[in-house]
Design an enzyme around this catalytic site. Structure first.
Site, PDB file in Angstrom:
ATOM      1  N   LYS A 131       0.863  -1.182   0.000  1.00  0.00           N
ATOM      2  CA  LYS A 131       0.000   0.000   0.000  1.00  0.00           C
ATOM      3  C   LYS A 131       0.897   1.229   0.000  1.00  0.00           C
ATOM      4  O   LYS A 131       2.010   1.186   0.528  1.00  0.00           O
ATOM      5  CB  LYS A 131      -0.881   0.015   1.255  1.00  0.00           C
ATOM      6  CG  LYS A 131      -2.167   0.795   1.076  1.00  0.00           C
ATOM      7  CD  LYS A 131      -3.154   0.004   0.252  1.00  0.00           C
ATOM      8  CE  LYS A 131      -4.529   0.560   0.237  1.00  0.00           C
ATOM      9  NZ  LYS A 131      -5.477  -0.346  -0.425  1.00  0.00           N
ATOM     10  N   GLY A 243     -25.192   2.281   0.858  1.00  0.00           N
ATOM     11  CA  GLY A 243     -24.300   2.818  -0.167  1.00  0.00           C
ATOM     12  C   GLY A 243     -24.979   2.747  -1.517  1.00  0.00           C
ATOM     13  O   GLY A 243     -25.813   1.859  -1.778  1.00  0.00           O
ATOM     14  N   GLY A 245     -22.834   3.674  -4.442  1.00  0.00           N
ATOM     15  CA  GLY A 245     -21.704   4.032  -5.293  1.00  0.00           C
ATOM     16  C   GLY A 245     -21.347   2.865  -6.197  1.00  0.00           C
ATOM     17  O   GLY A 245     -22.194   2.028  -6.517  1.00  0.00           O
ATOM     18  N   ASN A 246     -20.078   2.803  -6.580  1.00  0.00           N
ATOM     19  CA  ASN A 246     -19.629   1.792  -7.547  1.00  0.00           C
ATOM     20  C   ASN A 246     -19.952   0.370  -7.106  1.00  0.00           C
ATOM     21  O   ASN A 246     -20.530  -0.414  -7.860  1.00  0.00           O
ATOM     22  CB  ASN A 246     -18.118   1.967  -7.773  1.00  0.00           C
ATOM     23  CG  ASN A 246     -17.540   0.850  -8.612  1.00  0.00           C
ATOM     24  OD1 ASN A 246     -16.944  -0.085  -8.091  1.00  0.00           O
ATOM     25  ND2 ASN A 246     -17.738   0.913  -9.916  1.00  0.00           N
TER      26      ASN A 246
HETATM   27  P1  NAD Z   1     -18.241   5.189  -3.760  1.00  0.00           P
HETATM   28  O1  NAD Z   1     -17.561   6.425  -3.314  1.00  0.00           O
HETATM   29  O2  NAD Z   1     -18.485   4.951  -5.212  1.00  0.00           O
HETATM   30  O3  NAD Z   1     -19.665   5.074  -3.024  1.00  0.00           O
HETATM   31  C1  NAD Z   1     -19.800   5.192  -1.650  1.00  0.00           C
HETATM   32  C2  NAD Z   1     -21.283   5.248  -1.320  1.00  0.00           C
HETATM   33  O4  NAD Z   1     -21.431   5.224   0.101  1.00  0.00           O
HETATM   34  C3  NAD Z   1     -21.988   6.518  -1.808  1.00  0.00           C
HETATM   35  O5  NAD Z   1     -23.257   6.177  -2.300  1.00  0.00           O
HETATM   36  C4  NAD Z   1     -22.140   7.355  -0.535  1.00  0.00           C
HETATM   37  O6  NAD Z   1     -23.273   8.207  -0.588  1.00  0.00           O
HETATM   38  C5  NAD Z   1     -22.353   6.251   0.477  1.00  0.00           C
HETATM   39  N1  NAD Z   1     -22.091   6.658   1.858  1.00  0.00           N
HETATM   40  C6  NAD Z   1     -21.017   7.323   2.354  1.00  0.00           C
HETATM   41  N2  NAD Z   1     -21.172   7.517   3.681  1.00  0.00           N
HETATM   42  C7  NAD Z   1     -22.350   6.945   4.014  1.00  0.00           C
HETATM   43  C8  NAD Z   1     -23.068   6.797   5.228  1.00  0.00           C
HETATM   44  N3  NAD Z   1     -22.593   7.287   6.378  1.00  0.00           N
HETATM   45  N4  NAD Z   1     -24.276   6.169   5.212  1.00  0.00           N
HETATM   46  C9  NAD Z   1     -24.777   5.670   4.055  1.00  0.00           C
HETATM   47  N5  NAD Z   1     -24.123   5.767   2.871  1.00  0.00           N
HETATM   48  C10 NAD Z   1     -22.938   6.395   2.862  1.00  0.00           C
HETATM   49  O7  NAD Z   1     -17.382   3.989  -3.125  1.00  0.00           O
HETATM   50  P2  NAD Z   1     -17.256   2.493  -3.630  1.00  0.00           P
HETATM   51  O8  NAD Z   1     -16.151   2.409  -4.606  1.00  0.00           O
HETATM   52  O9  NAD Z   1     -18.598   1.967  -3.976  1.00  0.00           O
HETATM   53  O10 NAD Z   1     -16.713   1.789  -2.300  1.00  0.00           O
HETATM   54  C11 NAD Z   1     -17.578   1.455  -1.225  1.00  0.00           C
HETATM   55  C12 NAD Z   1     -16.817   0.613  -0.214  1.00  0.00           C
HETATM   56  O11 NAD Z   1     -16.293  -0.553  -0.854  1.00  0.00           O
HETATM   57  C13 NAD Z   1     -15.617   1.276   0.450  1.00  0.00           C
HETATM   58  O12 NAD Z   1     -15.493   0.758   1.760  1.00  0.00           O
HETATM   59  C14 NAD Z   1     -14.453   0.788  -0.388  1.00  0.00           C
HETATM   60  O13 NAD Z   1     -13.228   0.821   0.332  1.00  0.00           O
HETATM   61  C15 NAD Z   1     -14.886  -0.638  -0.648  1.00  0.00           C
HETATM   62  N6  NAD Z   1     -14.247  -1.259  -1.806  1.00  0.00           N
HETATM   63  C16 NAD Z   1     -14.403  -0.728  -3.058  1.00  0.00           C
HETATM   64  C17 NAD Z   1     -13.803  -1.349  -4.139  1.00  0.00           C
HETATM   65  C18 NAD Z   1     -13.993  -0.835  -5.543  1.00  0.00           C
HETATM   66  O14 NAD Z   1     -13.474  -1.469  -6.465  1.00  0.00           O
HETATM   67  N7  NAD Z   1     -14.713   0.244  -5.757  1.00  0.00           N
HETATM   68  C19 NAD Z   1     -13.024  -2.506  -3.945  1.00  0.00           C
HETATM   69  C20 NAD Z   1     -12.907  -3.042  -2.659  1.00  0.00           C
HETATM   70  C21 NAD Z   1     -13.520  -2.405  -1.604  1.00  0.00           C
END
Ligand code: NAD
Length: 452
Positions: A131, A243, A245-246
């Site tokens: 990391k 959530g 997001g992605n």
């Molecule tokens: P993102 O930024 O695309 O989406 C995050 C979502 O969480 C958003 O909809 C936001 O509104 C919501 N959110 C934030 N705080 C919140 C709260 N207090 N209550 C409710 N909703 C809340 O992020 P992502 O890429 O979807 O990642 C989400 C999680 O998955 C993170 O923990 C990230 O570390 C983990 N993760 C992501 C990936 C990846 O490839 N994107 C891979 C492994 C792990």
């Protein structure tokens, strides 16, 4: 035996915290590295690892901390602090993101590097854990300043990273553009083209098709296997998701295609600085909700209400009468305080986010017999696809999307089955079983190499 370079800890917090979004501005009440070590100690004890192996795996193999001088747009030079921690590379080159964060600390980077080692091992990809990070807040930096940080980062570490030794990727507050600057500088230094040095590249510059979907789909590949095991058909289930997001969106897409119905999603509201849950008992419409969502995954309240969604408090996602909970937002969301609100109907929790469940909540989930698919297994689809990107980049031949997603399904499914078998055979909680497999694999690689 690889060299271990341990440098002094550096200042944890900068003076830029006021510019950080409130979601990131949480006080650091715990030390991630101590938590990661405590988790490791528990499993090391269970596996009966010898002292030398424990001493080796409790700490990173190598740590680099360095200064990155940048001439700012106002003409002054500012010194940024950069890190790269390589926790273990016995199973293959290090793999892990580079974070830009104003509150980055060496201990956070150490913990995340260690977790990457276990994540790569649990899905059995031939990579280790690493990391990196820079203490900075990109909100306060111009594009040129960010480019200089990226190029400065790689200039300091170019000899110690590379496609055969340590492969970075985007992470918190870094994206494909940052990665391309880093790759470009690396290629200038080494005089060649090394697309396998970085993952998370845009598809037209050596990225992999399917990466956008990979984490969310991976969550659902493991969820599908868990349902099979419990003898539940997806079309007879409902889910509530934290959530939007992605990860959440692609998980919802695939789960819905399998026949499941998502009845609630919760997300952060930037204007109100709190979260809300949007509920529709006959099932949310993913595409319509996406059409009223901003690029940060926040849903427009007024438009959702117009579309017939009930607007509930943020925490309501956890107390829905569903069979499946998917926390896919941020860490520490299922805690000792709210775990009791999980409805008796819930059979499976699939952790899309990293660290959504606190140890206190874990104990109760285990006691209630809810099947928990732990984060570093459930969300490993992302790193697995990054590994596919690295493989494709190294051979300079790229697969079609179906091929990528098919291979992803095979990897995620076999990882899930292996963890579940150990959990059943050894009567272990799924999280402990996943750690036992991952740590056991890395320990074996270290033994076989003759390091310990
Ligand atoms: P993102 O930024 O695309 O989406 C995050 C979502 O969480 C958003 O909809 C936001 O509104 C919501 N959110 C934030 N705080 C919140 C709260 N207090 N209550 C409710 N909703 C809340 O992020 P992502 O890429 O979807 O990642 C989400 C999680 O998955 C993170 O923990 C990230 O570390 C983990 N993760 C992501 C990936 C990846 O490839 N994107 C891979 C492994 C792990």
């Amino acid at each position: 035996m690889p060299e271990t370079v341990v440098a002094d800890p550096i200042l944890a917090v900068t003076d830029r915290a006021e510019a950080v979004p409130s979601q990131l501005r949480k006080p650091k009440a715990f030390n991630s590295f101590q938590i990661a070590q405590a988790q490791f100690d528990k499993v090391a004890e269970y596996l009966g690892l010898d002292t030398a192996t424990r001493d080796l795996l409790r700490y990173p193999l190598r740590e680099y901390q360095f200064a990155i001088p940048v001439r700012m747009d106002d003409g002054n030079v500012k010194i940024f602090r950069g890190f790269r921690v390589q926790h273990n590379d016995a199973r293959g080159p290090g793999k892990g993101g580079i974070r830009f964060h104003p509150q980055e600390t060496i201990d956070t980077v150490r913990a995340l590097a260690m977790w990457m080692t276990w994540k790569c091992a649990v899905v059995d990809i031939p990579l280790g854990g690493a990391k990196g990070g820079v203490i900075c807040d990109p909100h306060n930096l111009s594009a040129r300043e960010q480019e200089q940080i990226c190029r400065g980062w790689v200039r300091q570490i170019a000899k110690n990273v590379g496609p055969l030794s340590d492969v970075p990727a985007p992470d918190v507050m870094t994206n494909a553009q940052h990665m391309l600057w880093i790759l470009d500088e690396f290629e200038h230094i080494h005089g060649g083209r090394y697309p396998g040095f970085i993952t998370g590249k845009p598809v037209d510059l050596g990225g992999s098709l399917g990466r956008t979907e990979a984490t969310g789909y991976g969550v659902v590949f493991t969820l599908r296997e868990a349902l099979k095991e419990l003898g539940i058909r997806p079309e007879n289930t409902t889910a509530s998701v934290q959530g939007f997001g992605n990860v959440a969106e692609y998980a919802i897409e695939l789960y819905t295609r399998l026949g499941g119905r998502v009845i609630a999603v919760s997300c952060w509201d930037q204007a109100d600085q709190c979260s809300y849950t949007y509920r529709k008992r006959d099932g949310i419409d993913l595409q319509k909700l996406q059409s009223i969502t901003d690029r940060f995954g926040g849903i427009s309240k007024s438009k959702a209400v117009e579309m017939g969604y009930e607007l509930l408090p943020g925490e309501a996602w956890i107390e829905q009468n569903v069979e499946i909970l998917i926390p896919a937002a941020i860490e520490n969301q299922i805690s000792g305080e709210n775990v009791g609100k999980i409805a008796p109907s819930v059979r499976i929790i699939a952790e899309g986010a990293n660290g959504p469940t606190t140890p206190e909540a874990d104990a109760q989930i285990e006691q209630r017999g809810i099947l928990l698919i732990p984060d570093f297994l459930a969300n490993a689809g992302g790193v697995t696809c990054s590994y596919f990107e690295q493989v494709q980049s190294n051979m300079n031949y790229f697969w079609e999307k179906d091929e990528v997603l098919g291979k992803l399904d095979v990897k995620m499914t076999s990882a899930y089955v292996a963890v579940s078998e150990v959990a059943r055979r050894e009567k272990l909680y799924m999280r402990d079983a996943a750690y036992a497999i991952a740590i056991g694999r890395v320990a074996r690689a270290c033994h076989e190499r003759g390091w310990v």
